[in-house]
Write an enzyme that holds these catalytic residues in place. Structure first.
Site, short mmCIF file in Angstrom:
data_model
loop_
_atom_site.label_atom_id
_atom_site.label_comp_id
_atom_site.label_asym_id
_atom_site.label_seq_id
_atom_site.Cartn_x
_atom_site.Cartn_y
_atom_site.Cartn_z
N GLU A 48 0.64 -1.32 -0.16
CA GLU A 48 -0.05 -0.09 0.24
C GLU A 48 0.92 1.07 -0.59
O GLU A 48 0.41 2.26 -0.23
CB GLU A 48 -0.90 0.29 1.14
CG GLU A 48 -2.36 -0.74 0.94
CD GLU A 48 -1.43 -2.11 1.05
OE1 GLU A 48 -0.41 -2.47 2.49
OE2 GLU A 48 -2.26 -3.51 1.41
N PHE A 73 -6.66 -1.12 4.65
CA PHE A 73 -5.29 -1.69 4.66
C PHE A 73 -4.70 -0.22 3.51
O PHE A 73 -3.70 0.82 4.18
CB PHE A 73 -4.60 -2.57 3.97
CG PHE A 73 -5.08 -3.90 4.01
CD1 PHE A 73 -5.18 -4.11 6.24
CD2 PHE A 73 -6.37 -5.15 3.62
CE1 PHE A 73 -5.94 -4.79 6.34
CE2 PHE A 73 -6.46 -5.83 4.48
CZ PHE A 73 -6.39 -6.70 5.84
#
Ligand SMILES: Cc1ncc(C[n+]2csc(CCOP(=O)(O)OP(=O)(O)O)c2C)c(N)n1
Ligand SMILES: [Mg+2]
Lengths: 307, 277
Positions: A48, A73
């Protein structure tokens, strides 16, 4: 019928050569874009932080990247990248929570509860935060985000809200609440996955002869201050409901406006009350356990009207 | 000696089969990360039934070896191993989503006896494992720490921060196992190439051993040889097959079986009598 995200991306990319897609193991969502415009869809792996940094860099080059990850996330692991590289950098990047808004993955446990997504995204100066409630609103939010200059967050939703007019008669204006029901007993405000609960509560209360106003707050930031002000002025009770922590999310946004306006209208915030939802159970079970249901709204209203 | 070893291997193979049977039963209940659960069944059998010092009657025993399932979505396999090892009744495995159940959709230390770290967000486990190992060092303990990582998971940068730190701190009670099943939601090398993977770990200062993660002889041999080098953390790079044992879901990330599929899957892993506890 609302168009799926992947198709909307292709359409937007055809109209604007700056549009591109970046995926953090969400390839399915931008595979159509990749097919139509190879090279304008980029996979960065399960990473991410890398996702947001790469999207920021693309924006430095004048691109308009849509950066996709799973809601909990993509809002938490890379929060600082979103805050600094996108917010501080004023980058024209659209962060997309592709799946798992709020408590959608309730049964998968607390790691997968995106209970902070609204609060975190709201914290960032200049960020527009969309919490669409169904496929139609999602398509509209994606189109709106492409036209907004600056960072946006969208938690994708699907399906169709019950009782809506045909799509060509619905309206989606960023920053403006949708009035789904009118009534003077109370105002119920919901966003994203709880809009169906608010609609249901409106029906249940109507059966008891109690008419409430139901507002779909699809844009949590900038929030529709006028709608909140009107609710405080015209109804004696405001209830917010969210599948998120009540700290920092929709309920907080409404509370801030009411407090600063000196409003005396009572506010009840339904949502996760500063707790982790630690339990084994379905989406419905977890929502019931934490009072995030149509029935909980009904109970609040009944409690106030003394019925 | 020879026959004792053979008996051990046969026993561990049977345990691995029991783990698979239970993973499939769980997949018959609700959405389940079946692929990555089946790929670690043999490794978990080797860990919980041969290498690790644990006491099912005292899950918090101070002298225990720790296990962190960093790929927390594969908790069905861990739950099955824990149940078979006696941490809780096997019957509990198929209660996921029922009120009061101790079974969670991702590893949950609050609900499930024997689990020390709640995981499910990829890229947390190796740092937590390193911290446990360093805590044990402060206490002069002899506990070892095993961390199971997914291959796709290694794309999270945090793993490499932990890998660097573990070598720096010469954390040799720390053992990482990479479940190299070559798939995440799609093929790992297509989505974000990891190769040359063994060389990466070596370059980060780990003592690396590559094994076939479904070959019980190789699993036991590797676990018996720990630490591979004094003063270095150990890395077992286990080549595996996602969905191992059930041909029609190989490479699949998730499954939720209907009754017919469940029967077919169970038939493939040879579900005879299921052991209880
Ligand atoms: C931080 C984070 N990002 C994304 C996900 C969503 N996710 C769950 S499993 C998975 C694929 C994992 O692949 P791998 O590590 O290879 O596991 P395995 O093949 O063993 O299932 C992804 C992307 C997650 N759980 N955590
Ligand atoms: Mg894998």
């Amino acid at each position: 019928m609302a168009k799926p995200f992947g198709e909307v991306m292709v359409e937007l990319a055809e109209q604007d050569p700056r549009i591109c897609g970046v995926s953090c193991d969400c390839w399915g969502f931008i595979a159509p874009l990749s097919e139509r415009f190879p090279g304008r869809a980029i996979e960065v792996g399960i990473a991410e932080q890398n996702l947001i940094g790469v999207a920021a860099g693309l924006a430095v080059r004048g691109k308009i990247p849509f950066a996709l990850g799973m809601n909990p996330f993509v809002t938490m692991r890379c929060f600082e990248q979103i805050r600094t590289d996108l917010g501080y950098g004023r980058r024209n990047v659209k962060v997309i929570g592709a799946y798992g808004s709020g408590l959608m993955y309730a049964g998968w446990g607390c790691t997968h509860h995106a209970m902070e997504e609204v609060a975190l995204m709201r914290l960032i100066p200049g960020m527009t935060v969309f919490m669409p409630a169904d496929g139609y609103e999602t398509e509209q939010a994606v189109r709106a985000a492409a036209a907004i200059e600056g960072p946006c967050y969208i938690a994708l939703a699907g399906g169709e809200l019950p009782g809506q007019p045909p799509e060509d008669q619905r309206r989606f204006v960023p920053g403006r609440a949708v009035r789904l029901r009118e009534g003077s007993v109370a105002t119920v405000m919901a966003c994203g996955p709880t809009v169906v609960d608010a609609i249901r509560a409106g029906e249940l209360l109507a059966e008891r002869g109690l008419a409430v106003t139901v507002l779909d707050m699809h844009t949590v930031k900038p929030i529709d201050r006028k709608a909140v002000g009107e609710a405080a002025a015209t109804t004696p009770l405001i209830i917010t409901i969210e599948e998120h922590t009540v700290i920092g999310g929709l309920g907080s946004a409404v509370a801030e406006i009411l407090a600063e306006a000196g409003s005396a209208t009572p506010l009840r915030r339904l949502g996760l009350q500063d707790v982790f939802a630690i339990m084994s159970g379905s989406h419905a079970d977890v929502k019931r356990e934490h009072g995030i249901t149509a029935e909980a709204i009904v109970a609040e209203v009944m409690g106030r009207v003394g019925a | 000696m020879g026959s004792q070893h053979e008996a051990l291997i046969a026993d561990l193979r049977e345990t691995a089969r029991q783990i698979r049977v239970n993973v499939l039963r769980i997949a018959g209940m609700s959405d389940c990360h079946t692929g990555g659960s089946l790929s670690i069944a043999d490794l978990l059998a080797g860990l919980y039934f041969h290498a690790m010092r644990v006491d099912p009657k005292q899950p918090d025993w101070d002298g225990r070896d720790y296990f962190v399932l960093s790929k927390g979505h594969c908790v069905p396999a861990l739950d099955a191993a824990l149940a078979l090892r006696g941490f809780f009744p096997v019957e509990a495995l198929t209660t996921h989503l029922e009120p009061g159940s101790i079974i969670s959709g991702h590893a949950c230390a609050h609900l499930t006896p024997g689990i020390d770290a709640s995981t499910g967000s990829l890229g947390h486990g190796l740092s937590v494992g390193l911290g446990i190992a360093l805590g044990v060092r402060i206490d002069r303990g002899a506990n070892r720490v095993f961390v199971m990582l997914g291959d796709g998971e290694l794309q999270e940068g945090s793993n490499w921060e932990a890998a660097m730190a573990a070598a720096h701190h010469k954390a040799d009670p720390l053992v990482a196992i990479v479940d190299r099943n070559h798939y995440q939601t799609g093929p790992t090398e297509d989505m974000m190439a990891l190769e040359p993977l063994a060389e990466k770990w070596t370059a980060f200062g780990w003592a690396v051993r590559c094994i076939d993660g479904h070959d019980m002889e190789q699993i036991v041999e590797a676990l018996d040889a720990l630490p591979f080098e004094p003063g270095r953390p150990s890395l077992i790079l286990a080549d595996t097959v996602k969905g191992k044992g059930v041909s029609f879901i190989e490479t699949h990330h998730m499954a939720h079986f209907n009754a017919e599929q469940l029967e077919a899957a169970l038939a493939e892993v040879g579900a005879g009598a299921v052991r209880h506890g």
